[in-house]
Scaffold this active site. Sequence first.
Site, mmCIF file in Angstrom:
data_model
loop_
_atom_site.group_PDB
_atom_site.id
_atom_site.type_symbol
_atom_site.label_atom_id
_atom_site.label_comp_id
_atom_site.label_asym_id
_atom_site.label_seq_id
_atom_site.Cartn_x
_atom_site.Cartn_y
_atom_site.Cartn_z
ATOM 1 N N THR A 190 0.818 -1.195 -0.016
ATOM 2 C CA THR A 190 0.079 0.121 0.337
ATOM 3 C C THR A 190 1.088 1.564 -0.093
ATOM 4 O O THR A 190 2.273 1.333 0.273
ATOM 5 C CB THR A 190 -0.725 -0.003 1.611
ATOM 6 O OG1 THR A 190 0.181 0.409 2.495
ATOM 7 C CG2 THR A 190 -1.434 -1.005 1.411
ATOM 8 N N ASP A 191 0.074 2.348 -0.857
ATOM 9 C CA ASP A 191 0.620 3.241 -0.203
ATOM 10 C C ASP A 191 0.726 4.215 1.315
ATOM 11 O O ASP A 191 -0.231 3.235 2.085
ATOM 12 C CB ASP A 191 0.547 4.522 -1.323
ATOM 13 C CG ASP A 191 1.253 5.740 -1.387
ATOM 14 O OD1 ASP A 191 1.858 6.623 -0.591
ATOM 15 O OD2 ASP A 191 0.587 6.594 -1.985
ATOM 16 N N TRP A 192 1.286 5.210 2.121
ATOM 17 C CA TRP A 192 1.175 5.007 3.411
ATOM 18 C C TRP A 192 -0.123 5.230 3.908
ATOM 19 O O TRP A 192 -0.258 6.018 3.318
ATOM 20 C CB TRP A 192 2.516 5.809 4.360
ATOM 21 C CG TRP A 192 3.631 5.591 3.716
ATOM 22 C CD1 TRP A 192 3.882 5.892 5.256
ATOM 23 C CD2 TRP A 192 4.148 4.509 3.264
ATOM 24 N NE1 TRP A 192 5.510 5.198 5.322
ATOM 25 C CE2 TRP A 192 5.566 4.386 3.737
ATOM 26 C CE3 TRP A 192 4.150 3.533 2.059
ATOM 27 C CZ2 TRP A 192 6.905 3.089 3.436
ATOM 28 C CZ3 TRP A 192 5.314 2.675 1.721
ATOM 29 C CH2 TRP A 192 6.692 2.736 2.604
ATOM 30 N N GLY B 33 -2.411 3.353 3.493
ATOM 31 C CA GLY B 33 -3.310 3.491 2.160
ATOM 32 C C GLY B 33 -4.335 1.807 2.494
ATOM 33 O O GLY B 33 -5.286 1.239 2.049
#
Length: 313
Positions: free
Chosen positions: A191-193, A195
């Site tokens: 994931t993005d941070w 996310g």
Amino acid sequence: MFFADGPHGLRKQTGSGDHLGIAASQPATCFPTAATVANGWDPSLAEEIGEALGAEAASQGVDVVLGPGLNVKRSPLCGRNFEYFSEDPYLAGHLAAGYVRGIQSQGIAASPKHFAANSQELRRMASDSVVDERTLREIYLTGFEIVVRESSPRVVMSSYNKVNGTYAHENTHLLSDILRDEWGFDGAVITDWGGGNDAPSAIRAGGGLEMPSPGLDSVPAILDAIDHHELSMEDLDARVEEPARPWHLGGRQPCPRGRPRRPPRGSPGAWPARRLCCCAMRAPSFRSPLRPGSQSLATSPRRPATRARVRRS
């Protein structure tokens, strides 16, 4: 396993408790942004920059470079357009493939991002990209397909947004049907941070690491889903195995602590990349749309009277 943002400049944070980019970072070479590098239309230059980034990442004990970003620019209001290559998915894909080849040639994993259909920063964690299949594939997925097929990245970062009603990190059509089954990707999807939204759904769909760490309810939710036979151990085992695969690059193991902070004399790819910034508009083949002394730009060759004002800086 150590991560650092990129690719216009490696940013490895020095603080241990900050995941928002607030803490200081180790000194690193500042490369031109992806938007600038794209002006050169040169995948070999992108690969050279990637090699320098990979070498610098290794010197700082970084295992995964979080980049390149290759989302398609659909609006000038998107706050991250500077770190995306182009509104042309073909160009973005080939330049990103160059970056990935260069980074991974140094035994460092690259992480193309943000997969997929991420076109805005406003409400990015709640927006829904509603797009038909043909448009999705011809515009939003073309660059990612090129980079996966040509350079075999070991990590892919999912986007915050929903795609046709389902968050990207929990989207089976994106992560399993297309990315893994159709394109043959066998690495880790992260994931993005911040996310992550539904850990069991992500695992079933093909999403892996929740970054920067599992949410407060993620681990209990996974255990509960297994207990209630809503999540199979086979899916969980597959997601656990995937983060180890980047280190199969040349038999390399994750970077140990205590490596030199920077490679000697800086990164070799920085100078030619910076020359591109200064010289792209002066190339002999470049023809300016403005006549000498002109303060306006014709927007249509058939209607020369239709003009857009150009503000002088």
